[in-house]
Motif scaffolding. Sequence first.
Motif, short mmCIF file in Angstrom:
data_model
loop_
_atom_site.label_atom_id
_atom_site.label_comp_id
_atom_site.label_asym_id
_atom_site.label_seq_id
_atom_site.Cartn_x
_atom_site.Cartn_y
_atom_site.Cartn_z
N GLU A 112 -10.11 3.04 -12.15
CA GLU A 112 -10.33 1.50 -11.57
C GLU A 112 -9.07 0.96 -11.60
N GLY A 113 -8.31 0.90 -12.76
CA GLY A 113 -6.98 0.08 -12.68
C GLY A 113 -5.99 0.63 -11.76
N PHE A 114 -6.07 1.88 -11.51
CA PHE A 114 -5.06 2.64 -10.62
C PHE A 114 -5.56 2.20 -8.94
N ASN A 115 -6.69 2.17 -8.64
CA ASN A 115 -7.22 1.93 -7.35
C ASN A 115 -6.80 0.42 -7.13
N SER A 116 -6.87 -0.43 -8.15
CA SER A 116 -6.86 -1.77 -7.88
C SER A 116 -5.67 -2.04 -7.57
N THR A 117 -4.67 -1.47 -8.56
CA THR A 117 -3.09 -1.84 -8.36
C THR A 117 -2.27 -1.28 -7.02
N LEU A 118 -2.93 -0.01 -6.64
CA LEU A 118 -2.59 0.32 -5.52
C LEU A 118 -2.96 -0.43 -4.37
N LYS A 119 -4.24 -0.97 -4.21
CA LYS A 119 -4.65 -1.73 -3.19
C LYS A 119 -3.95 -3.20 -3.21
N LYS A 120 -3.60 -3.58 -4.28
CA LYS A 120 -2.79 -4.98 -4.11
C LYS A 120 -1.40 -4.52 -3.93
N ALA A 121 -0.84 -3.67 -4.34
CA ALA A 121 0.65 -3.29 -3.49
C ALA A 121 0.73 -2.99 -2.14
N GLU A 122 -0.60 -2.44 -1.63
CA GLU A 122 -0.36 -2.09 -0.07
C GLU A 122 -0.77 -3.49 0.42
N LYS A 123 -1.51 -4.14 0.12
CA LYS A 123 -1.85 -5.58 0.57
C LYS A 123 -0.51 -6.52 0.51
N TRP A 124 0.21 -6.39 -0.56
CA TRP A 124 1.52 -7.11 -0.82
C TRP A 124 2.55 -6.56 0.54
N SER A 125 2.39 -5.30 0.52
CA SER A 125 3.58 -4.72 1.57
C SER A 125 3.02 -5.38 2.73
N LYS A 126 2.05 -5.46 3.29
CA LYS A 126 1.63 -5.66 4.62
C LYS A 126 2.09 -7.23 4.93
N GLN A 127 1.80 -8.13 3.87
CA GLN A 127 2.07 -9.45 3.87
C GLN A 127 3.68 -9.58 3.87
N GLN A 128 4.17 -8.74 3.42
CA GLN A 128 5.88 -8.77 3.57
C GLN A 128 6.31 -8.59 4.74
N GLU A 129 5.60 -7.57 5.65
CA GLU A 129 6.10 -7.16 6.74
C GLU A 129 5.70 -8.24 7.78
N GLN A 130 4.59 -9.05 7.63
CA GLN A 130 4.40 -10.07 8.68
C GLN A 130 5.28 -11.29 8.61
#
Length: 620
Positions: free
Chosen positions: A110-128
């Motif tokens: 659970e901790g791994f999946n949530s952390t990975l999703k947060k990192a991917e979401k952060w990356s998309k926000q940075q690109e925008q």
Amino acid sequence: MLDFFAIFTKGGIVLWCFQNTTQNFTSSVNALIKNVILQERGLNTFSDNRLSLQYKLDNEFDLVFIVAYDKILKLSYVDKFLNDIHLEFRDKYKNELARAEYFQDYNFCEGFNSTLKKAEKWSKQQEQLPKQMKTFEQSSKSKKTVSSMIERKGDEKNAKIQKKKEVNFAPEEAQLLPDSPKQKLQNGQLDEETLAANRLKFAQKMNKKKQDPKKSPKSPTVEKERVGKKPRIWELGGTNKDLGSLERTTDKPEDMRSHFTPDTEIVGQMKGVIKDLEVESSDEEEYFEEEKETNKSSHKGGMFSIFKGLVGSKSLTASDMKPALEKMKDHLIAKNVASDIASKLCDSVATKLEGKVLGTFDSIASTVKNTLNDSLVQILSPKRRVDILRDCLEAQRQKRPFVMTFCGVNGVGKSTNLAKICFWLIENNLRVLIAACDTFRAGAVEQLRTHMKHLNALHPPERHNGRTMVQLYEKGYGKDAAGIAMEAIKFARDSEFDVVLVDTAGRMQDNEPLMRSLTKLIKVNEPDLVLFVGEALVGNEAVDQLVKFNQALADYSSNSNPHIIDGIVLTKFDTIDDKVGAAISMTYITGQPIVFVGTGQTYTDLKALNVKAVVHSLMK
């Protein structure tokens, strides 16, 4: 998308693992551990086959976090993900890790999946987000050290000279013409009428100078020329009668010994393994200014001042180590270590020490210095056995010649050090054939021929049952170097020579035709050892030379497993005193050992690298 993620201890126990494909990641992870983590190279990204791997260390609990993904993908969130997953895992299982309970089942999905999703979401926000300019703290100017900002003697004079060179046209024109009409200033500047008048008077003044040139007085040299110059007579200049003995356009082997008196005292000095390089040992100097200030204040401020700079059982952070690492980086660059290599070494020390808990009486400066000292010893220590004498004897038992190829840039001393190695080999009763494959530089063949005569005079055939110990294989100039090397190896096999030393032309690392020619020579003849000859005088240039030589040998060879540089010969080591940083730069880039060190101009000036002595000289 991540293909692989694992958490394991430095002892090799896997705590938790995630795998998205059926691919076997064992070899890639082992390559990362062997080539980066154990060598403490501090590389951010490591490539192996089609994978890119990144890692993070936790020095407090001795953990390693590794992530792997396809090399084609450019994932910008991996660094953030590693930092976040490191904090998430450590905070969740801090008590278990402190008790070293490694064998229990960690439910970390659970901790791994949530952390990975947060990192991917952060990356998309940075690109925008629109790209922002760098702040001052992110610029290179903010990273300047204090030592580079200290004003030294002579700086004020240079500043004054620079100010004098600056030109302010309007005031200068006014100064040139003191009798100019009254100057009208408008907003601090001259008006157009005044400027026009000043320019007219300045032009008239310059015309007068051209019309009335001063007559230069007669130079005394003219009178001397009329009398006639007398030729200078040198004390040992010789006369026309000496021209016959000075003729060197044709070889005269019959009277060679009359012109060369061999120094028989050096015969027998290089039998067996080459001796280690000796570096003058001296008492270790205090290196860090922090330590010096602590020692000074200990005499003034009483007994409690000795605790200055000590860390009271707390974990180290990057900010704690930054002053000491900056000082260490400047010290390494001053000792001729390439600036990029010095930065990477300091980064690897910071990675190794970050989060580590120090003892009560351990100072940060001494800890950083000792850690860097251990890292340098590990870098310079050879990763594989390098015993040329043993390999030559093994090839002799197999009845084939042992082939060594020497390459490098122009003027580093390839031919000279080839002759030194040749002398060491014949001292150990091995017959040597020198292949003159430098068919470009004028005088290259004659230089090797002279060395051959001198070496045969030191070891004449009478001492070796009538066998000539050194022979030169040459085909003149302008020929194909790869073909000459092939014929020389065949001749050595037929004539029962033990070793073939291939001398190649010096070439710059950016010269593509010559680099292709060198690659062809190595690919066609498959030598046992390819030695790169480099100078100990260079710093950043050594990195560029080695990288491009290795890259060229890999790129221009059609083999899937190309033969690149196997070892390094470091020349002119006697000219650098304690600035031995080139040895660190060269070994760090290739990972190959320094096999020989040249320390002078005679045949016996050849040493093996003493790792501890070099590191001691570098750190003092």
